[in-house]
Each structure stands twice: as structure tokens, then as C-alpha cells.
Scaffold this motif. Structure first.
Motif, mmCIF file in Angstrom:
data_model
loop_
_atom_site.group_PDB
_atom_site.id
_atom_site.type_symbol
_atom_site.label_atom_id
_atom_site.label_comp_id
_atom_site.label_asym_id
_atom_site.label_seq_id
_atom_site.Cartn_x
_atom_site.Cartn_y
_atom_site.Cartn_z
ATOM 1 N N LEU A 144 6.720 45.570 -15.338
ATOM 2 C CA LEU A 144 7.499 46.784 -15.543
ATOM 3 C C LEU A 144 6.594 47.814 -16.200
ATOM 4 O O LEU A 144 6.057 47.567 -17.286
ATOM 5 C CB LEU A 144 8.708 46.504 -16.444
ATOM 6 C CG LEU A 144 9.868 45.731 -15.823
ATOM 7 C CD1 LEU A 144 10.992 45.591 -16.825
ATOM 8 C CD2 LEU A 144 10.382 46.415 -14.585
ATOM 9 N N SER A 145 6.434 48.972 -15.539
ATOM 10 C CA SER A 145 5.536 49.993 -16.105
ATOM 11 C C SER A 145 6.102 50.590 -17.388
ATOM 12 O O SER A 145 5.361 51.189 -18.168
ATOM 13 C CB SER A 145 5.297 51.101 -15.073
ATOM 14 O OG SER A 145 6.510 51.739 -14.737
ATOM 15 N N THR A 146 7.410 50.440 -17.631
ATOM 16 C CA THR A 146 7.998 51.014 -18.852
ATOM 17 C C THR A 146 7.674 50.187 -20.089
ATOM 18 O O THR A 146 7.635 50.713 -21.198
ATOM 19 C CB THR A 146 9.523 51.110 -18.706
ATOM 20 O OG1 THR A 146 10.020 49.860 -18.216
ATOM 21 C CG2 THR A 146 9.905 52.217 -17.752
ATOM 22 N N SER A 147 7.459 48.870 -19.907
ATOM 23 C CA SER A 147 7.218 48.027 -21.088
ATOM 24 C C SER A 147 5.941 47.203 -20.990
ATOM 25 O O SER A 147 5.371 46.828 -22.008
ATOM 26 C CB SER A 147 8.409 47.079 -21.302
ATOM 27 O OG SER A 147 8.536 46.210 -20.185
ATOM 28 N N GLN B 191 19.573 48.362 -15.200
ATOM 29 C CA GLN B 191 18.732 49.565 -15.379
ATOM 30 C C GLN B 191 18.014 49.594 -16.729
ATOM 31 O O GLN B 191 17.917 50.620 -17.384
ATOM 32 C CB GLN B 191 19.560 50.868 -15.237
ATOM 33 C CG GLN B 191 19.911 51.231 -13.807
ATOM 34 C CD GLN B 191 21.167 50.550 -13.334
ATOM 35 O OE1 GLN B 191 22.143 50.464 -14.086
ATOM 36 N NE2 GLN B 191 21.167 50.042 -12.119
ATOM 37 N N ARG B 192 17.513 48.443 -17.164
ATOM 38 C CA ARG B 192 16.723 48.382 -18.401
ATOM 39 C C ARG B 192 15.789 47.193 -18.358
ATOM 40 O O ARG B 192 15.963 46.277 -17.539
ATOM 41 C CB ARG B 192 17.624 48.317 -19.630
ATOM 42 C CG ARG B 192 18.515 47.101 -19.717
ATOM 43 C CD ARG B 192 19.460 47.192 -20.915
ATOM 44 N NE ARG B 192 20.410 46.084 -20.950
ATOM 45 C CZ ARG B 192 20.155 44.891 -21.500
ATOM 46 N NH1 ARG B 192 18.979 44.651 -22.039
ATOM 47 N NH2 ARG B 192 21.074 43.941 -21.496
ATOM 48 N N CYS B 193 14.784 47.206 -19.258
ATOM 49 C CA CYS B 193 13.848 46.086 -19.366
ATOM 50 C C CYS B 193 14.549 44.912 -20.056
ATOM 51 O O CYS B 193 15.209 45.112 -21.086
ATOM 52 C CB CYS B 193 12.616 46.527 -20.154
ATOM 53 S SG CYS B 193 11.518 45.164 -20.610
ATOM 54 N N ALA C 257 14.996 51.926 -20.821
ATOM 55 C CA ALA C 257 15.588 52.354 -19.550
ATOM 56 C C ALA C 257 14.557 52.218 -18.426
ATOM 57 O O ALA C 257 13.432 52.698 -18.541
ATOM 58 C CB ALA C 257 16.059 53.798 -19.658
ATOM 59 N N THR C 258 14.940 51.544 -17.361
ATOM 60 C CA THR C 258 14.005 51.215 -16.281
ATOM 61 C C THR C 258 14.715 51.343 -14.943
ATOM 62 O O THR C 258 15.902 51.055 -14.834
ATOM 63 C CB THR C 258 13.477 49.773 -16.448
ATOM 64 O OG1 THR C 258 12.923 49.624 -17.750
ATOM 65 C CG2 THR C 258 12.405 49.455 -15.415
ATOM 66 N N PRO D 54 2.681 51.247 -28.129
ATOM 67 C CA PRO D 54 3.086 50.012 -27.448
ATOM 68 C C PRO D 54 4.542 49.699 -27.762
ATOM 69 O O PRO D 54 5.075 50.127 -28.785
ATOM 70 C CB PRO D 54 2.154 48.953 -28.043
ATOM 71 C CG PRO D 54 1.021 49.706 -28.624
ATOM 72 C CD PRO D 54 1.554 51.035 -29.030
ATOM 73 N N PRO D 55 5.241 48.964 -26.863
ATOM 74 C CA PRO D 55 6.667 48.707 -27.092
ATOM 75 C C PRO D 55 6.928 47.964 -28.392
ATOM 76 O O PRO D 55 6.248 46.987 -28.707
ATOM 77 C CB PRO D 55 7.064 47.866 -25.884
ATOM 78 C CG PRO D 55 5.805 47.356 -25.303
ATOM 79 C CD PRO D 55 4.758 48.343 -25.630
#
Length: 352
Positions: free
Chosen positions: A310-313, A330-332, A338-339, A277-278
Motif C-alpha cells: 500500500l503506497s499510503t502506509s 477504504q483504509r489500510c 484512508a486508502t 513514516p506511519p
């Protein structure tokens, strides 16, 4: 004659393994060549893009040339000749014709059409079915339109037709194994031929024919245009057959390597472990960034409108807020991961 009839009764009949192996050889060549063309087209779309776009048509022309060359020269397809087999007409002929004699015209053209045209049409039908399935999923036709009903009925019937086709081949192979059929494939039966092994006489005759073709090139002066055309076509077919003979195992390896089953195995072996997890920033910073109410957007500090994750975080924001932020930075906004815009995921709640 007696020796040949005795041989034709038993010894010359190829085993099911030889028969199926020569079938699978040509089935492996097309996907492998297709992958090579795809790599070329992706590396230089301007120069090689047409090869990918017209691959089926180019392949069927080359296949037609190759199979015509082998049927005329060896009474067999490329893959059958590769496994030292030949085609002979069905019938009670006491003496088998030599491989160099060629097939009778009717059996020759039937064999050529069934070797080349049937796989081409089957491939086109499979592509049509897959495109219709995609269209059916995203279709804008009214549900009651006659066209919609027709191709839905076609899509519903296709699996049963395909199962019948494959079952026909399977039953024919079982009959061949049990000795109740002369053919392992219905295509051979439709062509009016059966497969037998090459004899020592066939091999000698083929060697003589090859040697005679190289020495008698000077005698063909009558029709120069025809002989030139034959030489060109024969040269292309010969280079194709030689190239395929040399690279056939490499092409089969390529087909296996890029098959969907093998790719799944490779992905499972080389897959990275599931990320944890983040890990947020320090407690003070994260508490300052994240609102206390879970329905509030961390960016505008208002109740979320059109909630988007956001699927990245995994954090959720208003669509408009997070879209403009990700497009700019280009980031969360919370984790700094990086998103890109493709990582925005629309959320649907029961209330909506």
C-alpha cells in the motif's frame, strides 16, 4: 519619394525585439484559449465537449478569418498590426505602398497560408509524434513488422527534422540581427514579403478607411447577399480582433501561468513537506496485527502470494487479501490511513 526611400533604407526596419514579440504573441494566444476551452469542457462536457474535441479545427478557421481580415485591411497579420508593422512585397519599389492598399494577390494568399496552415500542420504533426511514441511504448505489433520499423524510423528522424526547422529560424534571426537579411523569419521570405514599421501616412489612411467603411454602408445595395456575407464575416473578424486586442495580455498571462515550467515552480513553492513514516497504533495492537515473519501476510497469516504494498502506509500483503479489504473498508488494515484501490502497488522480487 526620396524621403520614403531613405526611410525604407533604415528607419522603417523593425528591431529584432519587435519582430520576435509579434511572433510570440500568436504563439501565446492558442495555448491560453485552449486552456479556457478545456475548463469549459470539463465544467459541462455535454454542451462544450465538442469545442475541446475539435479545438484545432475551430481555432484554425477563426485564425483564418482573423488573418484574412487584417491582411486585406492593414497588409499585416493581427500580431504585426498590433505592433504597428505592415508587410510590403520584396522588390526594388521606390515608394512603399500604403497599408490600406493591401498586398498583391500572390503575396496575400502565400502570407495567409503560411500564417495559418503551417502552424496548424506543425501542431498536428507534434500530436501525431506524441501519440506514436505512446503507441510505441505499449505497442502490440511484432518487433519485425514493416509498420513498426517505419514509424520507429520516423520517430528517430523527427527530433533531427525538428532541430533543423528550429535551427533554420535561429540562423535567419541571427542574420537579421547582423543586418545580412531582410527577414527575421523564413516564412516571410517564402511569402515574398518583408516587415516595415507603419508610417504617419499609413496610420492616417487606416483611420480614413475605417471611417469610410462606417459611412459607406448605405451605398452597397448592388449585391445584397455578398454585402451581407461580408458584413457578417467582417463583424466576426472585427469582434475577434477587438476581443484579442483587449485580452491579449491576459491571454499571455494565462499561457505563462499554465506553462509547464511555471507549474513546476508553483508546485515546488506550494508543495507540502514530506510526510513522516506511519505512526502505528500502540505497541500491543501493532504487535498483534503484524506477524513476526516478514514474508507472512498480516491479513491471512499465510505466506504472501502476489505481494502487494500500500503506497499510503508501505505495508505488504497478499494481493487478493488487501484488494478485498481496501475495496470494503477504504483504509489500510494496519494504520487505518484512508486508502483506495489505486494505491495498491505490485512488488517484484528477484525470485519471481
Amino acid at each position: 519619394g526620396a524621403h520614403l526611400t531613405a526611410a525604407s533604407a533604415g528607419d522603417d526596419r523593425p528591431s529584432i525585439f519587435e519582430a520576435v514579440a509579434q511572433d510570440s504573441l500568436m504563439a501565446a494566444v492558442k495555448p491560453a484559449l485552449q486552456h479556457l476551452v478545456k475548463v469549459l469542457a470539463e465544467s459541462n462536457p455535454g454542451r462544450y465537449g465538442f469545442l475541446w474535441h475539435w479545438f484545432d479545427e475551430i481555432y484554425v478557421l477563426l485564425d483564418l478569418l482573423l488573418q484574412q481580415h487584417y491582411l486585406a485591411r492593414c497588409s499585416a497579420s493581427f500580431s504585426e498590426n498590433f505592433y504597428s508593422l505592415k508587410r510590403i512585397p520584396i522588390g526594388d519599389c521606390r515608394q512603399q505602398p500604403l497599408a490600406t492598399a493591401g498586398l498583391p494577390k500572390r503575396q496575400h494568399w502565400k502570407s495567409l497560408l503560411l500564417l495559418v496552415l503551417v502552424p496548424y500542420l506543425k501542431g498536428k504533426l507534434e500530436k501525431l509524434v506524441s501519440s506514436l511514441r505512446e503507441e510505441d511504448e505499449y505497442s502490440i505489433h511484432p518487433p519485425s513488422s514493416s509498420w513498426k520499423r517505419f514509424y520507429r524510423a520516423f520517430l528517430a528522424a523527427y527530433p533531427f527534422v525538428n532541430m533543423t526547422w528550429e535551427g533554420w529560424f535561429l540562423v535567419q534571426q541571427l542574420c537579421y540581427i547582423l543586418g545580412k537579411a531582410q527577414h527575421h523569419s523564413p516564412m516571410l521570405r517564402l511569402a515574398g514579403v518583408r516587415l516595415v514599421r507603419l508610417t504617419a501616412e499609413d496610420i492616417k489612411a487606416l483611420e480614413k478607411k475605417l471611417a469610410g467603411a462606417t459611412s459607406s454602408q448605405t451605398h452597397s445595395i448592388k449585391t445584397q447577399v455578398q454585402s451581407a456575407a461580408r458584413k457578417v464575416l467582417g463583424g466576426i473578424a472585427f469582434s475577434l480582433s477587438t476581443g484579442l486586442s483587449v485580452s491579449v495580455f491576459f491571454l499571455q498571462f494565462l499561457d505563462w501561468w499554465y506553462s509547464s515550467e511555471n507549474q513546476e515552480t508553483i508546485k515546488s513553492l506550494t508543495a507540502l513537506p514530506t510526510p513522516p513514516p506511519p505512526v502505528h497504533l500502540d505497541h500491543g495492537a501493532s504487535s498483534a496485527l503484524l506477524p513476526k515473519l516478514k514474508t507472512v501476510c498480516p491479513l491471512c497469516r499465510k505466506i504472501r502470494i502476489n505481494a502487494t504494498a500500500l503506497s499510503t502506509s508501505g505495508f505488504v500483503f497478499c494481493y487478493r487479501c488487501v484488494y478485498s479489504y481496501v475495496k470494503t473498508h477504504q483504509r489500510c488494515p494496519i494504520t487505518g490511513y484512508a486508502t483506495e484501490l489505486q494505491h495498491l502497488v505490485k512488488l517484484y522480487s528477484p525470485e519471481s
